[in-house]
Design an enzyme around this catalytic site. Structure first.
Site, PDB file in Angstrom:
ATOM      1  N   GLY A 267       0.778  -1.217   0.045  1.00 43.42           N
ATOM      2  CA  GLY A 267       0.065   0.061   0.110  1.00 43.42           C
ATOM      3  C   GLY A 267       0.719   1.326   0.047  1.00 43.42           C
ATOM      4  N   GLY A 268       2.152   1.345   0.713  1.00 43.41           N
ATOM      5  CA  GLY A 268       2.998   2.397   0.726  1.00 43.41           C
ATOM      6  C   GLY A 268       3.537   2.593  -0.767  1.00 43.41           C
ATOM      7  CD1 TRP A 270      -1.744   1.422  -5.892  1.00 41.27           C
ATOM      8  CD2 TRP A 270      -2.044   2.946  -4.537  1.00 41.27           C
ATOM      9  NE1 TRP A 270      -2.697   2.284  -6.443  1.00 41.27           N
ATOM     10  CE2 TRP A 270      -2.916   3.111  -5.573  1.00 41.27           C
ATOM     11  CE3 TRP A 270      -2.197   4.183  -3.702  1.00 41.27           C
ATOM     12  CZ2 TRP A 270      -3.808   4.155  -5.832  1.00 41.27           C
ATOM     13  CZ3 TRP A 270      -3.156   5.070  -3.819  1.00 41.27           C
ATOM     14  CH2 TRP A 270      -4.065   4.858  -4.711  1.00 41.27           C
ATOM     15  CG  HIS A 271       0.457   6.421  -1.405  1.00 45.62           C
ATOM     16  ND1 HIS A 271      -0.073   4.858  -0.595  1.00 45.62           N
ATOM     17  CD2 HIS A 271      -0.704   6.943  -0.965  1.00 45.62           C
ATOM     18  CE1 HIS A 271      -1.223   5.258  -0.129  1.00 45.62           C
ATOM     19  NE2 HIS A 271      -1.730   6.343  -0.448  1.00 45.62           N
ATOM     20  N   GLY A 272       3.752   5.685  -4.498  1.00 46.56           N
ATOM     21  CA  GLY A 272       4.923   6.134  -5.318  1.00 46.56           C
ATOM     22  C   GLY A 272       5.891   5.324  -5.398  1.00 46.56           C
TER      23      GLY A 272
END
Length: 363
Positions: A267-268, A270-272
């Site tokens: 999930g982290g 996925w942000h960048g």
């Protein structure tokens, strides 16, 4: 790109639905997931991986693997995966008309920055929406609110945060780091919630209802509730399509910890494509694990029961410190100053000399 992806997923979803052979169904599902994740990895993460391979000493030119990131690819990739998985799990019957599925993926209000929607929440509305004055009024009102949050609040705080993070790290003391972390936490909340409000309002103009994506996340007193209120569509997607398939909480403690940490790490990421986002996810995973087991410790439970409502205030305060600490990690992409910033947040190192700082600032 989006036309190609939707066409292939549309065909594979129908094949999954029509196939009576479980092996074939799994194969079609695998094809779809590999396609979507592969395209996302290529455009968003290949350059990041190449950079790290070069850092390890391999002779590779990362610039060869740098591509223009297609707008909204992180969001519509997740929506495409959820559609095919729901069809595979027999939770949704695939659409006969391609135009409805394409409209679901490419619906412009939520295309670039969410919310991440499920087919069952949006496609049926395309078949029965109605234009009326009431919807137009409510939609226009939400757009105005969103624009105010974004342009008046978030953008003005953003300029302060950007200037603050230009100051050399050695000139920042813990209070400065705390202030910048707090300001960025407020900025990112109004940025995200503003876009969601504009997306909800834009869809409402056409009589389409998009669910809320934020629910006052800074009022919570534990990290678990934070993720129930922050970017709700993303956290629910991660839960349903990553955490539960990885084992969830029904297969023992070790499996639960593994599933939770992998979910938050991915999930982290996925942000960048940056290590600070991975670290951000890792810290949130630790916070969730500490909360999960910490609340069951008899001493902790007895202490909070004894102090009553004051305990809720303490837990809220501790939760906010932890959350805003993670926002500092999220914001500082330069790994060379990330560790010093994390140390300064807890009062380790750093000083502040206003005269010396301005003498040494770049032009």
């Amino acid at each position: 790109l989006i036309i190609s992806i939707t066409l292939i997923d549309y065909i594979l979803a129908k094949k999954i639905h029509l196939s009576k052979n479980n092996t074939s169904r799994k194969l079609y599902l695998t094809y779809s997931i590999i396609l979507n994740i592969g395209i996302l990895l290529t455009f968003k993460y290949l350059y990041f991986f190449a950079q790290n391979i070069e850092f390890l000493g391999f002779n590779i030119n990362p610039s060869k693997y740098s591509f223009v990131l297609p707008l909204g690819i992180s969001f519509y990739t997740f929506e495409a995966i959820s559609y095919v998985v729901d069809v595979y799990n027999k939770k949704y019957i695939p659409e006969n008309k391609y135009i409805y599925y394409f409209a679901f993926i490419s619906f412009f209000p939520k295309l670039i920055a969410g919310p991440i929607l499920r087919a069952k929440d949006l496609i049926p509305q395309f078949k029965s929406f109605k234009l009326n004055v009431h919807n137009f009024y409510n939609g226009f009102q939400r757009i105005i609110v969103g624009l105010f949050l974004k342009v008046v609040i978030a953008d003005n705080i953003s300029s302060l945060v950007d200037e603050g993070y230009l100051v050399p790290n050695e000139y920042l003391n813990p209070l400065d780091i705390w202030t910048l972390a707090f300001l960025f936490g407020i900025q990112i909340y109004f940025d995200f919630s503003a876009y969601s409000s504009i997306a909800i309002g834009s869809a409402r103009l056409f009589g389409i209802i998009i669910p809320e994506n934020f629910n006052f996340p800074y009022l919570v007193n534990n990290p678990r509730d934070f993720w129930k209120r922050w970017h709700i569509s993303l956290s629910s997607w991660l839960r349903d399509y990553l955490y539960i398939p990885l084992g969830g909480s029904r297969n023992g403690v070790n499996r639960m910890i593994f599933a939770l940490m992998m979910t938050m790490l991915l999930g982290g990421l996925w942000h960048g494509a940056s290590w600070n986002f991975i670290l951000w996810g890792f810290v949130h995973g630790l916070l969730l694990i500490v909360h999960r087991f910490g609340k069951e410790i008899s001493f902790v439970k007895a202490t909070f029961d004894k102090i009553g409502k004051f305990g809720l205030l303490i837990s809220w305060f501790i939760t906010q410190i932890c959350i805003f600490f993670t926002w500092m990690i999220f914001r500082v992409e330069n790994t060379s100053i990330l560790i010093p910033s994390m140390k300064a947040f807890f009062g380790i190192g750093g000083h502040f000399d206003i005269e010396e700082m301005y003498q040494n600032l770049p032009e």
